[in-house]
Design an enzyme around this catalytic site. Structure first.
Site, mmCIF file in Angstrom:
data_model
loop_
_atom_site.group_PDB
_atom_site.id
_atom_site.type_symbol
_atom_site.label_atom_id
_atom_site.label_comp_id
_atom_site.label_asym_id
_atom_site.label_seq_id
_atom_site.Cartn_x
_atom_site.Cartn_y
_atom_site.Cartn_z
ATOM 1 N N ALA A 88 -9.722 -2.985 0.217
ATOM 2 C CA ALA A 88 -10.695 -3.643 -0.661
ATOM 3 C C ALA A 88 -10.436 -3.189 -2.104
ATOM 4 C CB ALA A 88 -12.111 -3.278 -0.233
ATOM 5 N N GLN A 90 -12.270 -1.691 -4.168
ATOM 6 C CA GLN A 90 -12.707 -0.306 -4.386
ATOM 7 C C GLN A 90 -12.309 0.592 -3.209
ATOM 8 O OE1 GLN A 90 -13.861 1.448 -6.870
ATOM 9 N NE2 GLN A 90 -13.902 -0.264 -8.308
ATOM 10 N N SER A 91 -11.130 0.395 -2.660
ATOM 11 C CA SER A 91 -10.693 1.202 -1.520
ATOM 12 C C SER A 91 -10.400 2.650 -1.917
ATOM 13 C CB SER A 91 -9.432 0.572 -0.921
ATOM 14 O OG SER A 91 -8.812 1.477 -0.024
ATOM 15 N N ASN A 92 -10.958 3.567 -1.159
ATOM 16 C CA ASN A 92 -10.656 4.994 -1.352
ATOM 17 C C ASN A 92 -9.310 5.357 -0.721
ATOM 18 O OD1 ASN A 92 -13.315 5.841 -2.494
ATOM 19 N ND2 ASN A 92 -14.041 5.069 -0.525
#
Ligand SMILES: *Cc1c(COP(=O)(O)O)cnc(C)c1O
Length: 363
Positions: A88, A90-92
């Site tokens: 996504a 905002q993927s970590n």
């Protein structure tokens, strides 16, 4: 035997092929297991603990550090020089892959999927996206968000281009049909946590963890059972409904067993899921979640994000409220700190909306 508390000496040193699979060390030390006395007093529930996997060292930390140890191990075994990963916006996971690539002198290509429909400018430019750019990753975008196989195909296409340019790419796949190497990081973590529980003065009644791709949940559950512990593990659904998530955890456990070449010690009854805080869906937080985020911050200075850990913490508070025993209940803090900045608008709205309630402010 009360297997909720096993002594350190009883923990098997190794099992299956775990120590033979390629692994690259990214986590320097065990993460802390801390008590949360202020929270316990606030919610009227004793012996609440947090496993600080948000402080796992690398670039703002998080659960993906442990998972990446096995993907980077496999990449190194293939002599790869470039990592490809999808996630996504905002993927970590993507941010930490970019960070690990820097540490190991590799290039990183990341593909950001339109999984959450937000026109909020912070979501697109701050938080993890800012860090991805800071870490020098090459960013590609992918138009759909709920198409795991298509996203993987996108990575394969990028890898083919890189190969043509003489690079040696390694693809970290998203789809559940690929071996869940990341879950092995949490099989390892289960041993670390059991060792810490063994040195506490009380048994552990329950462990609560976010269940997204399911690698953390499945790995932890598998590792605990493989080491003879029957501590219940509750997965808080942050991505999909419990019915679907159950199939995924079940399949991950079978595949972990294949990777380790041992029988799966996990039974159907071991797979416990709570979907009560999932609504309104992945990447969106309801007021229960925002209340949990505020409470965690104001009672224990925990930084929880609206997508993953805030939801999991809301589920943890429900579990603590419904408990019958007096042993420890452990929340696994899986990280996500940069997400807070991407959700600045939502956080500000929540502060305004919930400020009339007692959310732990001491003024
Ligand atoms: C990815 C992620 C999760 C979910 O972990 P899975 O192993 O994908 O289930 C939870 N919290 C944070 C902060 C994450 O980045």
């Amino acid at each position: 035997m009360n297997t909720h508390s096993i002594s350190s000496a009883e923990l098997p040193a190794e099992f299956g092929r775990l120590s033979q699979l390629p692994r690259m060390k990214l986590l320097e030390a065990a993460t802390a297991l801390e008590p949360m006395p202020n929270l316990g007093r606030a919610v009227g529930s004793a012996n609440l603990f947090v496993k600080r996997d948000d402080c796992s060292g690398l670039a703002f930390g998080g659960n993906k550090v442990r998972q990446l140890e096995f993907y980077f191990g496999a990449a190194k075994a293939e002599a790869a020089d470039t990592i490809l990963i999808t996630g996504a916006v905002q993927s970590n996971f993507v941010r930490l892959a970019a960070a690990a690539a820097c540490k190991h002198d590799m290039q990183c290509h990341i593909q950001l999927e339109e999984r959450v429909d937000k026109d909020n400018p912070y979501y697109r430019s701050s938080g993890n996206v800012l860090l991805d750019r800071l870490l020098g990753a090459t960013i590609h975008s992918f138009p759909v968000g709920e198409a795991e196989d298509a996203a993987d195909k996108g990575l394969e296409d990028l890898a083919a281009n890189l190969r043509r340019d003489g690079r040696r790419p390694y693809v970290i796949h998203l789809g559940p049909s690929h071996p869940p190497l990341g879950a092995l990081g949490y099989v390892v973590a289960a041993r670390e946590l059991l060792g810490q529980i063994a040195s506490m003065a009380m048994p552990a009644d329950q462990i609560v963890v976010a269940s997204g791709s399911g690698n953390t949940h499945a790995g932890l559950l598998f590792g605990l059972r493989a080491m003879g512990s029957d501590i219940p593990v509750t997965g808080i659904c942050v991505r999909r409904a419990a019915e679907l998530q159950r199939l995924r955890i079940d399949s991950h456990c079978r595949r972990i067993a294949e990777l380790l070449q041992i029988g799966s010690p996990v039974t159907d009854a071991d797979i416990r899921l709570d979907e009560s805080v999932l609504a309104p869906g992945y990447g969106y937080a309801g007021d229960d979640v925002m209340r949990a985020v505020l409470l965690g911050a104001r009672k224990e200075a925990l930084m929880l994000d609206p997508t993953y850990t805030g939801k999991a913490f809301a589920g943890f508070l429900r579990a603590a409220g419904a408990r019958s025993g007096t042993g420890a209940i452990i929340f696994v803090h899986t990280g996500g700190t940069p997400g807070i900045f991407a959700y600045e608008n939502e956080m500000a709205d929540a502060f305004a909306r919930l400020s009339a309630e007692d959310t732990g402010s001491r003024t």
